[in-house]
Write a protein that holds these residues in place. Structure first.
Motif, mmCIF file in Angstrom:
data_model
loop_
_atom_site.group_PDB
_atom_site.id
_atom_site.type_symbol
_atom_site.label_atom_id
_atom_site.label_comp_id
_atom_site.label_asym_id
_atom_site.label_seq_id
_atom_site.Cartn_x
_atom_site.Cartn_y
_atom_site.Cartn_z
ATOM 1 N N LYS A 1 0.832 -1.206 0.000
ATOM 2 C CA LYS A 1 0.000 0.000 0.000
ATOM 3 C C LYS A 1 0.864 1.252 0.000
ATOM 4 O O LYS A 1 0.586 2.225 -0.708
ATOM 5 C CB LYS A 1 -0.931 -0.004 1.214
ATOM 6 C CG LYS A 1 -1.938 1.138 1.220
ATOM 7 C CD LYS A 1 -2.921 1.008 2.374
ATOM 8 C CE LYS A 1 -3.940 2.140 2.349
ATOM 9 N NZ LYS A 1 -4.905 2.027 3.482
ATOM 10 N N SER B 1 2.221 2.202 -3.390
ATOM 11 C CA SER B 1 1.221 2.528 -4.415
ATOM 12 C C SER B 1 1.126 1.426 -5.464
ATOM 13 O O SER B 1 1.031 1.688 -6.668
ATOM 14 C CB SER B 1 1.550 3.871 -5.099
ATOM 15 O OG SER B 1 1.671 4.902 -4.165
ATOM 16 N N CYS B 2 1.162 0.171 -5.008
ATOM 17 C CA CYS B 2 1.080 -0.968 -5.921
ATOM 18 C C CYS B 2 -0.271 -0.957 -6.639
ATOM 19 O O CYS B 2 -1.325 -0.877 -5.994
ATOM 20 C CB CYS B 2 1.239 -2.275 -5.141
ATOM 21 S SG CYS B 2 1.083 -3.765 -6.150
ATOM 22 N N SER C 1 -3.728 -1.966 -8.073
ATOM 23 C CA SER C 1 -4.637 -2.974 -7.514
ATOM 24 C C SER C 1 -4.704 -4.243 -8.350
ATOM 25 O O SER C 1 -4.887 -5.333 -7.810
ATOM 26 C CB SER C 1 -6.040 -2.378 -7.366
ATOM 27 O OG SER C 1 -6.529 -1.937 -8.625
ATOM 28 N N SER D 1 8.295 3.885 -5.995
ATOM 29 C CA SER D 1 6.943 4.410 -5.771
ATOM 30 C C SER D 1 6.601 5.494 -6.785
ATOM 31 O O SER D 1 5.433 5.643 -7.172
ATOM 32 C CB SER D 1 6.809 4.955 -4.339
ATOM 33 O OG SER D 1 7.613 6.117 -4.157
ATOM 34 N N GLN D 2 7.617 6.252 -7.251
ATOM 35 C CA GLN D 2 7.386 7.233 -8.304
ATOM 36 C C GLN D 2 7.146 6.542 -9.642
ATOM 37 O O GLN D 2 6.280 6.944 -10.427
ATOM 38 C CB GLN D 2 8.592 8.168 -8.420
ATOM 39 C CG GLN D 2 8.756 9.124 -7.257
ATOM 40 C CD GLN D 2 7.634 10.142 -7.185
ATOM 41 O OE1 GLN D 2 7.263 10.749 -8.182
ATOM 42 N NE2 GLN D 2 7.073 10.318 -6.002
ATOM 43 N N ASN E 1 5.854 3.652 -10.053
ATOM 44 C CA ASN E 1 4.556 2.987 -10.014
ATOM 45 C C ASN E 1 3.408 3.903 -10.424
ATOM 46 O O ASN E 1 2.315 3.428 -10.760
ATOM 47 C CB ASN E 1 4.293 2.428 -8.614
ATOM 48 C CG ASN E 1 5.257 1.323 -8.235
ATOM 49 O OD1 ASN E 1 5.958 0.782 -9.089
ATOM 50 N ND2 ASN E 1 5.310 0.992 -6.957
ATOM 51 N N LEU E 2 3.647 5.211 -10.394
ATOM 52 C CA LEU E 2 2.621 6.166 -10.807
ATOM 53 C C LEU E 2 2.614 6.374 -12.322
ATOM 54 O O LEU E 2 1.725 7.043 -12.841
ATOM 55 C CB LEU E 2 2.855 7.519 -10.112
ATOM 56 C CG LEU E 2 2.821 7.504 -8.574
ATOM 57 C CD1 LEU E 2 3.190 8.880 -8.028
ATOM 58 C CD2 LEU E 2 1.440 7.081 -8.070
#
Length: 444
Positions: free
Chosen positions: A118, A121-122, A124, A258-259, A261-262
Motif C-alpha cells: 500500500k 502505491s502498488c 490494484s 513508488s514514483q 509505479n505512478l
C-alpha cells in the motif's frame, strides 16, 4: 586462500575480482531468469509484480550482506595479521548476530507485506500476485544470510572462486526449474519465488560443506562459539554500519519505485527490465571495489601503506576502463537486452520506455565505477561511517531528482537523477580518500 600483502597488485585485484564478477552475474542470472520467464510465460503483470517487490527485497538482502561485508573486512584484517583465533571468533560472532537479525526481518516482513504494498502505491490489478511473491521471498531471508556469512569468510582470506562454484550450481538449478515449472507446466508466480528460495538453500549448504571439508582451519572450535564481547563489538562495529550503508541506497530505490509505479504498468515493467540490465552492467564495478577492500584490509593488517596507495590507484584505473567499455556495449545491444524480458503486444511499448532510460545511462556508467572504487577504499580502511554518509548524499539527491524530474520527463528523468547523485558523491569522496591515504602513510 590468497595473501594480498605480497606480489603483483594488479594480479591480485583482477584474480580476486573475476570470480566475484562471475558469481554475482550468476546470482543476478537466476534472479533475472525469474523476471524473463515470468514476463514471457505469465505476462507483463508478473514482470511488474517482481519489479515492485525487488526494491523491498533488495533492501533486506543488502542490509544482510552489508553486515557480512563489514564483518568480512575485519576478518580480512585478522587474516592479514595472521591472527586466526580472532578470525574464527569473528565468524562465530557474525553467524550468531546475523541469524537473529534475519529472523527479526523475516517474520515482520511476511506479516506487513500488505502494508508495504500500500505504501508503494502498488496497482490494484497486480496487488495479489505481488503479495504472494514478496511473502515467499521474505521466508528465504535466513538462508540468504547464512550463505552470505560463509561466503564472506571465504572472500576475506582471498578465496573468491569457491562462492562462484556454489552459485553456478544454484543458478543452473533455478533456471532449469523455472523453465520447467513456468514454461512447461505454466504454474504461477509463487513458483518463481519458491525456486529462488530453493537455490538459496542449496548455496548455503554448499558453502557450509566446503568450509567443513576443505577449510576446517576457518571453522570456530567449540570454545570459540562462546561470545567474546570485545570481538562481537568489533564485528558489529564494522558490520552494522556497513549494513546501514547497504540499506540506505535501497531505501531510496523503494521511494524511486513508488514514483515509477505512478507512471503505469508498461513503465513499471520497463524499469524492472532496465534495472536488471543495470545490475549486470554494474556488478564488475562492485566486484573490483570488493577486491580493493580486501587488498587494503589485508595490507592494513600487515601495516603496508605503500601497497595500499598503489593497490587503490590500480583498482581505480580498472574501474574507469570498465565503465567506458560497458557504456559502449549497452549502446550497441541495449534494445535487444530489453526485449529478453517481454513478449507479445506490449513488447514494443516496454522496449521504447526502457531505451529512453538506457540512452542516458550509457554515458554515465563510469561514475558508479568511480564511486564504488572510493567506497571500496573506505570500507577496507575501516572508514565505514564515511561510506554511509556518501551513500546518503548520493541516494538523497537521486531520490529528490527523481521526484522532481520523473513527473515531467518520465523514465529519462530517473536516469538523469542517478548521474546527479553519483557526481555529488564523488565531490566528497575524492578529497577525503586522498587525505586519508596520506594520513595512513604518515602514521603506520
Amino acid at each position: 586462500m590468497r595473501d594480498m600483502t605480497e606480489g603483483s597488485l594488479f594480479s591480485h585485484l583482477w584474480r580476486y575480482a573475476l570470480p566475484l564478477i562471475l558469481a554475482n552475474w550468476l546470482q543476478l542470472a537466476y534472479n533475472a531468469a525469474d523476471s524473463m520467464i515470468a514476463g514471457r510465460f505469465i505476462g507483463k503483470e508478473a514482470l511488474a509484480a517482481e519489479g515492485i517487490a525487488a526494491p523491498v527485497m533488495n533492501l533486506v538482502i543488502l542490509a544482510i550482506s552489508g553486515l557480512c561485508i563489514g564483518a568480512g573486512v575485519y576478518m580480512s584484517e585478522r587474516y592479514g595479521a595472521k591472527d586466526m583465533h580472532s578470525f574464527r571468533l569473528s565468524l562465530s560472532a557474525v553467524l550468531k548476530a546475523g541469524i537473529l537479525m534475519s529472523m527479526a526481518i523475516m517474520v515482520p516482513g511476511i506479516l506487513l507485506t500488505p502494508v508495504i504494498l500500500k505504501m508503494l502505491s502498488c496497482p490494484s490489478e497486480i496487488a495479489d500476485i505481488t503479495s504472494i511473491y514478496m511473502k515467499i521471498t521474505f521466508a528465504g531471508v535466513p538462508l540468504t544470510f547464512i550463505y552470505n556469512a560463509l561466503a564472506a569468510a571465504l572472500k576475506s582470506v582471498g578465496d573468491s572462486k569457491k562462492p562462484l562454484r556454489f552459485l553456478a550450481v544454484c543458478s543452473v538449478l533455478n533456471i532449469v526449474l523455472d523453465l520447467i515449472l513456468l514454461g512447461v507446466f505454466h504454474l504461477g508466480i509463487a513458483t518463481s519465488a519458491l525456486t529462488t528460495v530453493l537455490a538459496e538453500l542449496v548455496s548455503a549448504l554448499l558453502a557450509a560443506r566446503c568450509l567443513i571439508r576443505e577449510m576446517p582451519e576457518l571453522i570456530p572450535q567449540k570454545e570459540e562459539w562462546k561470545t567474546d564481547r570485545s570481538i562481537l563489538s568489533r564485528v558489529l562495529g564494522y558490520g552494522m554500519p556497513s549494513a546501514l550503508q547497504q540499506a540506505v541506497q535501497p531505501i531510496g530505490k523503494v521511494l524511486i519505485q513508488s514514483q515509477v509505479n505512478l507512471l503505469g504498468v508498461s513503465t513499471i515493467a520497463a524499469f524492472n527490465a532496465v534495472n536488471r540490465i543495470d545490475s549486470f552492467a554494474l556488478i564488475p564495478e562492485q566486484s573490483i571495489a570488493a577486491s580493493i577492500s580486501t587488498l587494503i584490509a589485508q595490507n592494513r593488517g600487515a601495516k603496508k601503506p605503500k601497497r595500499i596507495r598503489k593497490g587503490f590507484l590500480t583498482g581505480i584505473g580498472m574501474e574507469i576502463c570498465y565503465g567506458i567499455f560497458i557504456g559502449i556495449v549497452v549502446m550497441i545491444f541495449g534494445k535487444s537486452l530489453i526485449s529478453l524480458f517481454v513478449t507479445g503486444a506490449s513488447a514494443v511499448e516496454v522496449i521504447q520506455e526502457g531505451w529512453k532510460y538506457l540512452s542516458i545511462m550509457i554515458f554515465i556508467y563510469v561514475l558508479p565505477g568511480l564511486t564504488n572504487g572510493f567506497q571500496g577504499y573506505c570500507r577496507g580502511a575501516g572508514r565505514i561511517p564515511v561510506t554511509i554518509f556518501c551513500t546518503f548524499i548520493q541516494i538523497s539527491l537521486r531520490t529528490l531528482g527523481t521526484c522532481l524530474l520523473a513527473p515531467e520527463t518520465g523514465i529519462q528523468g530517473i536516469a538523469a537523477a542517478s548521474g546527479i547523485g553519483w557526481t555529488a558523491m564523488l565531490l566528497f569522496e575524492v578529497p577525503y580518500v586522498f587525505h586519508h591515504m596520506k594520513h595512513i602513510e604518515e602514521h603506520i
